[in-house]
Design a protein around this motif. Structure first.
Motif, short mmCIF file in Angstrom:
data_model
loop_
_atom_site.label_atom_id
_atom_site.label_comp_id
_atom_site.label_asym_id
_atom_site.label_seq_id
_atom_site.Cartn_x
_atom_site.Cartn_y
_atom_site.Cartn_z
N GLY A 177 0.82 -0.91 -0.13
CA GLY A 177 0.53 0.04 0.18
C GLY A 177 0.76 1.12 0.32
N ASP A 178 0.41 1.65 0.60
CA ASP A 178 1.44 3.31 0.91
C ASP A 178 2.76 3.03 1.24
N ARG A 179 3.07 2.26 1.84
CA ARG A 179 4.53 1.81 1.59
C ARG A 179 5.57 1.13 0.50
N ALA A 180 5.19 1.01 -0.03
CA ALA A 180 5.23 1.04 -1.67
C ALA A 180 6.50 1.30 -1.12
N GLY A 181 6.97 2.85 -1.33
CA GLY A 181 7.74 3.46 -1.81
C GLY A 181 9.45 3.10 -0.84
N GLU A 182 9.07 2.96 0.19
CA GLU A 182 9.82 2.03 1.41
C GLU A 182 10.69 0.73 1.09
N PHE A 183 9.32 0.10 0.34
CA PHE A 183 9.73 -1.47 -0.36
C PHE A 183 11.27 -1.15 -1.60
N TRP A 184 10.68 -0.41 -2.21
CA TRP A 184 11.21 -0.55 -3.93
C TRP A 184 12.50 0.64 -2.92
N ALA A 185 13.11 1.44 -1.66
CA ALA A 185 13.92 2.02 -1.80
C ALA A 185 15.19 0.98 -1.04
N ASP A 186 14.00 0.35 -0.32
CA ASP A 186 15.04 -1.35 0.35
C ASP A 186 15.85 -1.91 -0.63
N VAL A 187 15.34 -1.96 -1.28
CA VAL A 187 15.48 -3.76 -2.54
C VAL A 187 16.14 -3.00 -3.71
N ALA A 188 16.40 -1.77 -4.06
CA ALA A 188 17.12 -0.36 -4.96
C ALA A 188 18.43 -1.08 -5.19
N ASP A 189 18.95 -1.41 -3.94
CA ASP A 189 20.53 -1.74 -3.92
C ASP A 189 20.39 -3.35 -4.71
N SER A 190 19.49 -3.93 -4.55
CA SER A 190 19.28 -5.43 -5.12
C SER A 190 19.51 -5.57 -6.47
N ILE A 191 18.92 -4.77 -7.28
CA ILE A 191 19.05 -4.72 -8.44
C ILE A 191 19.92 -3.74 -9.51
N LEU A 192 20.05 -5.65 -10.52
CA LEU A 192 21.28 -5.15 -10.95
C LEU A 192 20.89 -4.10 -12.15
N THR A 193 19.63 -4.28 -13.13
CA THR A 193 19.25 -3.29 -14.03
C THR A 193 17.41 -3.98 -14.45
N VAL A 194 17.05 -2.19 -14.72
CA VAL A 194 15.86 -2.46 -15.04
C VAL A 194 16.02 -2.93 -16.72
N THR A 195 15.07 -3.57 -17.21
CA THR A 195 15.27 -3.67 -18.56
C THR A 195 14.12 -3.86 -19.70
N PRO A 196 13.86 -2.78 -20.84
CA PRO A 196 12.94 -2.31 -21.43
C PRO A 196 11.61 -3.54 -21.24
N GLY A 197 12.08 -4.92 -21.76
CA GLY A 197 10.80 -6.44 -21.54
C GLY A 197 11.74 -7.41 -20.98
N TRP A 198 11.12 -8.12 -21.56
CA TRP A 198 11.10 -9.39 -21.11
C TRP A 198 11.91 -10.47 -20.87
N SER A 199 12.61 -10.34 -22.17
CA SER A 199 13.91 -11.17 -23.31
C SER A 199 14.61 -10.58 -22.49
N GLU A 200 15.01 -9.95 -22.41
CA GLU A 200 16.33 -8.19 -22.11
C GLU A 200 16.89 -9.31 -20.92
N ALA A 201 15.96 -9.29 -19.41
CA ALA A 201 15.54 -9.61 -18.54
C ALA A 201 16.36 -11.02 -18.15
N TYR A 202 15.65 -12.01 -18.82
CA TYR A 202 15.74 -13.38 -18.12
C TYR A 202 17.31 -13.88 -18.95
N ASN A 203 17.87 -13.41 -20.08
CA ASN A 203 18.75 -13.52 -20.72
C ASN A 203 19.70 -13.26 -20.51
N LEU A 204 19.39 -12.28 -19.61
CA LEU A 204 20.70 -11.37 -18.88
C LEU A 204 20.86 -13.01 -17.34
N PHE A 205 20.07 -12.77 -16.88
CA PHE A 205 20.08 -14.10 -15.58
C PHE A 205 20.39 -15.15 -16.45
#
Length: 328
Positions: A177-205
């Motif tokens: 809910g209203d704490r979603a921003g806090e969740f993303w702030a905490d997870v941000a350092d774990s995010i390697l990258t944000v890709t445009p689509g699924w294929s790019e993300a899965y290939n990196l994995f």
């Protein structure tokens, strides 16, 4: 002289050509290993027409392209929008309504599907996929993603261009809910990258760049069935999992309205739906047997599904909250 040859010489080429139905969809659906080839062959045998698939990197991108083209588009049907983007599509006024056999639907929903514009063709449930030989401490909840070791990296998709990316934001929002921003702030350092689509993300994995990728509960089935590789699994989260229903709709500007309506009805046939489990690696929307090894882990049931109208009302705010929290 052969009568057929005489007729072909007398008639204009347009009278001999089969009618063309153009379906716009995302790359993976129309790939050689996707469901499109089998669907094309089955429908063309029924319709005496030429079914053509044209592709884009994402379904959201396809919608934007068609909006720019307007009534001049060659597309007859858009296939690959979902319950989180269909109200955005409906608001364009570009899509027609049709009758189709809803009685064949067998979706795990609290209410029957009655939409006269968008026809469901499969559904999926979002999950973080990992390899069991690489990740030993598997998170068991969204909350535990906030406390991942520093060396564990995630790759996710951009909610502005990817339906899984938007689905993840809605999943987090429904839990925090209203704490979603806090969740993303905490997870941000774990995010390697944000890709445009699924294929790019899965290939990196797959290349070993990330330990977990936002994908689907059906993704490990591909590796088990197509590659005989049992290392892949998805992390079951205590809060439950968000899902998406993918849909198709006909353009009001189509010059083949009857053929388009026939295709929408065909979507709910055995011939179309049988291509979904091991073609699109998703769940069919009618009752049918699934292949062996398709579901080794219990399917999350019920899964979370955001109300399409509510999604459209909060889309921009949810995306802005996410981008701000991760520093983009």
């Amino acid at each position: 002289m052969n009568k057929t040859l005489v007729l072909s010489l007398l008639l204009p080429m347009s009278a001999l050509a089969k009618p063309v139905l153009t379906v716009s969809t995302y790359d993976a659906f129309a790939a050689d290993w996707g469901p499109a080839p089998a669907i094309e062959a089955a429908f063309e045998a029924q319709c005496e027409c030429d079914l053509r698939f044209v592709t884009g990197e994402s379904s959201i991108g396809l919608l934007r392209k068609i909006q720019l083209e307007g009534d001049s588009t060659d597309t007859d049907i858009v296939l690959g929008l979902d319950t989180n983007t269909m109200e955005l599509a409906r608001a364009t006024g570009l899509f027609a309504t049709h009758d189709w056999p809803m009685q064949r639907l067998s979706l795990p929903l609290p209410l029957p599907w009655t939409d006269a514009t968008f026809v469901p063709f499969d559904y999926s449930i979002f999950a973080f996929v990992y390899q069991s030989d690489r990740l030993t401490q598997v998170p068991s909840s969204l909350e535990s993603l906030r406390n991942l070791p520093a060396d564990v990296k995630l790759v996710i998709q951009d909610p502005r261009s990817s339906t899984p990316g938007l689905g993840l934001l809605l999943w987090v929002k429904s839990v925090y809910g209203d704490r979603a921003g806090e969740f993303w702030a905490d997870v941000a350092d774990s995010i390697l990258t944000v890709t445009p689509g699924w294929s790019e993300a899965y290939n990196l994995f797959l290349q070993g760049e990330a330990d977990m990728v936002l994908s689907y509960t059906t993704s490990p089935a591909y590796h088990r069935i197509a590659e005989s590789d049992e290392r892949f699994a998805w992390a079951a989260f205590e809060e439950g999992h968000q899902g998406q229903i993918e849909v198709a709709a006909a353009l009001a500007s189509s010059d083949q309205p009857q053929l388009a309506a026939e295709f929408l009805s065909f979507i709910l046939s055995d011939a179309f739906q049988s291509a979904i489990p091991t073609g699109n690696w998703a769940y069919p929307v009618i009752d049918m047997a699934l292949p062996d090894n398709f579901e080794v882990q219990p399917r999350p049931a019920p899964f979370r599904l955001a109300d399409p109208k509510r999604v459209e009302a909060q889309r921009e705010a949810v995306i802005a909250e996410f981008l701000s929290a991760i520093g983009q």
